[in-house]
Design a protein around this motif. Structure first.
Motif, mmCIF file in Angstrom:
data_model
loop_
_atom_site.group_PDB
_atom_site.id
_atom_site.type_symbol
_atom_site.label_atom_id
_atom_site.label_comp_id
_atom_site.label_asym_id
_atom_site.label_seq_id
_atom_site.Cartn_x
_atom_site.Cartn_y
_atom_site.Cartn_z
ATOM 1 N N LEU A 1 0.829 -1.134 0.128
ATOM 2 C CA LEU A 1 -0.193 0.148 -0.165
ATOM 3 C C LEU A 1 0.833 1.305 0.216
ATOM 4 O O LEU A 1 0.185 2.425 0.029
ATOM 5 C CB LEU A 1 -0.900 -0.087 1.241
ATOM 6 N N GLU A 2 2.090 1.228 0.059
ATOM 7 C CA GLU A 2 2.862 2.359 0.050
ATOM 8 C C GLU A 2 3.865 2.572 -1.169
ATOM 9 O O GLU A 2 4.313 3.664 -1.254
ATOM 10 C CB GLU A 2 4.047 1.878 1.073
ATOM 11 N N GLU A 3 3.350 1.796 -2.219
ATOM 12 C CA GLU A 3 3.993 1.910 -3.741
ATOM 13 C C GLU A 3 3.070 2.730 -4.549
ATOM 14 O O GLU A 3 3.347 2.802 -5.647
ATOM 15 C CB GLU A 3 4.610 0.838 -4.151
ATOM 16 N N LYS A 4 2.059 3.297 -4.057
ATOM 17 C CA LYS A 4 1.181 4.049 -4.879
ATOM 18 C C LYS A 4 1.630 5.121 -5.736
ATOM 19 O O LYS A 4 2.246 6.052 -5.124
ATOM 20 C CB LYS A 4 -0.305 4.465 -3.982
ATOM 21 N N GLY A 5 1.360 5.091 -6.974
ATOM 22 C CA GLY A 5 1.885 6.289 -7.888
ATOM 23 C C GLY A 5 3.027 5.831 -8.593
ATOM 24 O O GLY A 5 3.422 6.459 -9.572
ATOM 25 N N ASN A 6 3.695 4.591 -8.118
ATOM 26 C CA ASN A 6 4.880 4.273 -8.736
ATOM 27 C C ASN A 6 4.333 3.545 -10.136
ATOM 28 O O ASN A 6 3.307 3.047 -10.264
ATOM 29 C CB ASN A 6 5.867 3.478 -7.915
#
Length: 422
Positions: free
Chosen positions: A334-339
Motif C-alpha cells: 500500500l506504500e508504492e502507490k503512484g509508482n
C-alpha cells in the motif's frame, strides 16, 4: 468469512464495468449480424437483377471495342510487341491472347460469374480456417490488430479495470482491512467479473449465429456448424487468457497512462512474436510464405486436434497469468502507490524481460531471413541489441523517475544554496 457477502461487494464494484462491456458486445454482435446479412441479400438481389446484366453487357462491349482497336493497330503496323504495349496502355493486355491461325488478337472476357466474383453465391469458397477467420459475418472474427480480436480487447480491458481501479480507488485497501484474506478477495473479484462477462459473450455469439442462420438459407453457408461453434470456443478461450493478462497487469502497474501504454505495447508485441514463431515454423515445414498464415495459429494448424492442442496451451498460459496475479496480489504494497511498478524487487527483472521481449518482437523475425551470418548480425542481432538497450534504459528511468527527479533537483538547487550562503 461470508463469501456470499464478499461476492456481493465485489460484484457491486465490477457491475458497471462488466455490464457496459457485455451489453456493448451484444449490441456489436447484433449490428454485425444484421448489417452483414442485409448486405448479402442486397448483393444477391443485385446479381440476379437486369441492372447487373446490363453492366456486364456494357463490359463485354468495352472489351470488344478494345479488341478491335488492338487488331486494327496490329493490321496497320504488323508490330506484335507494339500492339501488345498498346493493349497494356488500354488496360486490356491482361486478358490478351494472340491466335496464330487467324492472325488476330483476342481478349478473353470474364464470365458473368467471374466479373461479379466479389459477390459470393456461398459464404465460403472452401472449408479452411482461413475463410473462417476472415468471415465478416461472425463478429468473433473482427480483429483489432492482426490476430488480436475484438472480444479479446473487451476481456483484457475488463481484467485491467477490475484490478487497477480497485487499487487506485483504495477499494482493495478497505477489503484488506475488513478481515478477508487476499486470496479470497482476488478469487471473488474474478468470479464476479469474469463469469458474467463470459455469459454475456456467449449470449452475443449465440445471437450473432442465430441472425446468420435465420436470415441466410443454410445451403449458402458452405461450412460445418460444429466447426464454426468450436472456433467460437477457441476465440473465447483466447479472450479469457487476455482477461487474466489484463488482471495481472492491473495488479503490478500503478500508473494510468504508462500502464495502458505498456499493456498495449505488450499485446502488439505478442502479435509480432506470434508472427516470428510462425515464420520459423514456416521455414521448418518448408511452407511458402503466402502472407496469410500469420493471422492466426488456427489457420496455420487447421485441424480439430491441433486446435485442441492450441486451446490446451492457452489454458496453461491462463493459469500462469492467474497464479502470477495471485502471487503479486498477496504481496501488494500500500506504500508504492503512484509508482510505475508497485513491486520494487521486481523492477530490474521486469525491465530486463521487457527489453528482451521488445527486442525479439521487433527484430526477431529470422524465419524468412538469409542464411548469411553477416546479414543475420546486421539485420537481427545488432538492431535487437540496440532496441534492448533503449527499452531497458527507458524502463529503468520509468521505474526510478522519482529518485532521478530528486537528484536533478538537488543538482539544480545546490548552486543556489551556495550563492545564498555567500
Amino acid at each position: 468469512m461470508d463469501t456470499k457477502k464478499l461476492n456481493r461487494i465485489t460484484w457491486k464494484r465490477a457491475k458497471p464495468i462488466v455490464l457496459s462491456l457485455g451489453i456493448l458486445l451484444i449490441l456489436i454482435s447484433v449490428f454485425i449480424g444484421f448489417k452483414s446479412t442485409t448486405n448479402w441479400h442486397r448483393r444477391q438481389n443485385f446479381i440476379h437483377s437486369q441492372e447487373a446484366r446490363d453492366h456486364y453487357n456494357s463490359y463485354l462491349g468495352t472489351q470488344k471495342a478494345e479488341e478491335d482497336n488492338v487488331n486494327k493497330k496490329y493490321k496497320e503496323t504488323k508490330d506484335y510487341q507494339g500492339s501488345v504495349d498498346y493493349a497494356d496502355n488500354q488496360n486490356a493486355g491482361i486478358f490478351l491472347k494472340f491466335d496464330s491461325k487467324t492472325g488476330k488478337f483476342h481478349i478473353q472476357s470474364q464470365t458473368f460469374k467471374e466479373y461479379y466474383g466479389y459477390i459470393r453465391a456461398k459464404l465460403f469458397y472452401t472449408r479452411s480456417a482461413f475463410d473462417l477467420t476472415n468471415f465478416s459475418y461472425l463478429f468473433t472474427s473482427r480483429n483489432v490488430f492482426r490476430g488480436f480480436t475484438l472480444i479479446s480487447l473487451f476481456f483484457i480491458v475488463a481484467g485491467f479495470l477490475v484490478s487497477f481501479l480497485n487499487y487506485k480507488t483504495n477499494f482493495s485497501q478497505i477489503l484488506f482491512s475488513s478481515g478477508y484474506k487476499r486470496k479470497e478477495i482476488l478469487k471473488s473479484s474474478i468470479i464476479t467479473s469474469l463469469i458474467p462477462l463470459i455469459l454475456m459473450t456467449i449470449t452475443a455469439i449465440t445471437i450473432n449465429l442465430f441472425i446468420l442462420y435465420s436470415r441466410i438459407p443454410h445451403q449458402y453457408i458452405n461450412y460445418p456448424l460444429d466447426k464454426i461453434i468450436f472456433y467460437q470456443f477457441c476465440i473465447l478461450s483466447v479472450a479469457i487468457c487476455y482477461y487474466f493478462l489484463g488482471l495481472f497487469s492491473g495488479i503490478i502497474l500503478g500508473q494510468v497512462i504508462t500502464g495502458i501504454l505498456s499493456l498495449s505495447g505488450f499485446v502488439f508485441g505478442l502479435e509480432l512474436i506470434k508472427q516470428n514463431i510462425l515464420d520459423i515454423l514456416n521455414n521448418i515445414f518448408n511452407k511458402k510464405n503466402d502472407g496469410i498464415y500469420y493471422q492466426s495459429f488456427f489457420v496455420r494448424f487447421d485441424t480439430y486436434l491441433h486446435w485442441l492442442i492450441l486451446v490446451g496451451f492457452i489454458i496453461l498460459t491462463t493459469f500462469l497469468f492467474y497464479f502470477s496475479a495471485q502471487y503479486f496480489y498477496q504481496r501488494l504494497s500500500l506504500e508504492e502507490k503512484g509508482n510505475y511498478l508497485l513491486f520494487p524487487k521486481f523492477r530490474l527483472p521486469i525491465s530486463l524481460v521487457a527489453g528482451l521481449f521488445t527486442a525479439y518482437s521487433i527484430c526477431g523475425n529470422i524465419g524468412l531471413g538469409s542464411d548469411s551470418i553477416s546479414l543475420l548480425i546486421r539485420y537481427n542481432i545488432l538492431p535487437g541489441i540496440l532496441v534492448f538497450v533503449i527499452t531497458f534504459c527507458f524502463f529503468i528511468v520509468l521505474n526510478n523517475y522519482k529518485k532521478i527527479y530528486e537528484k536533478i533537483g538537488m543538482i539544480i538547487l545546490k548552486p543556489n544554496n551556495q550563492l545564498s550562503k555567500k
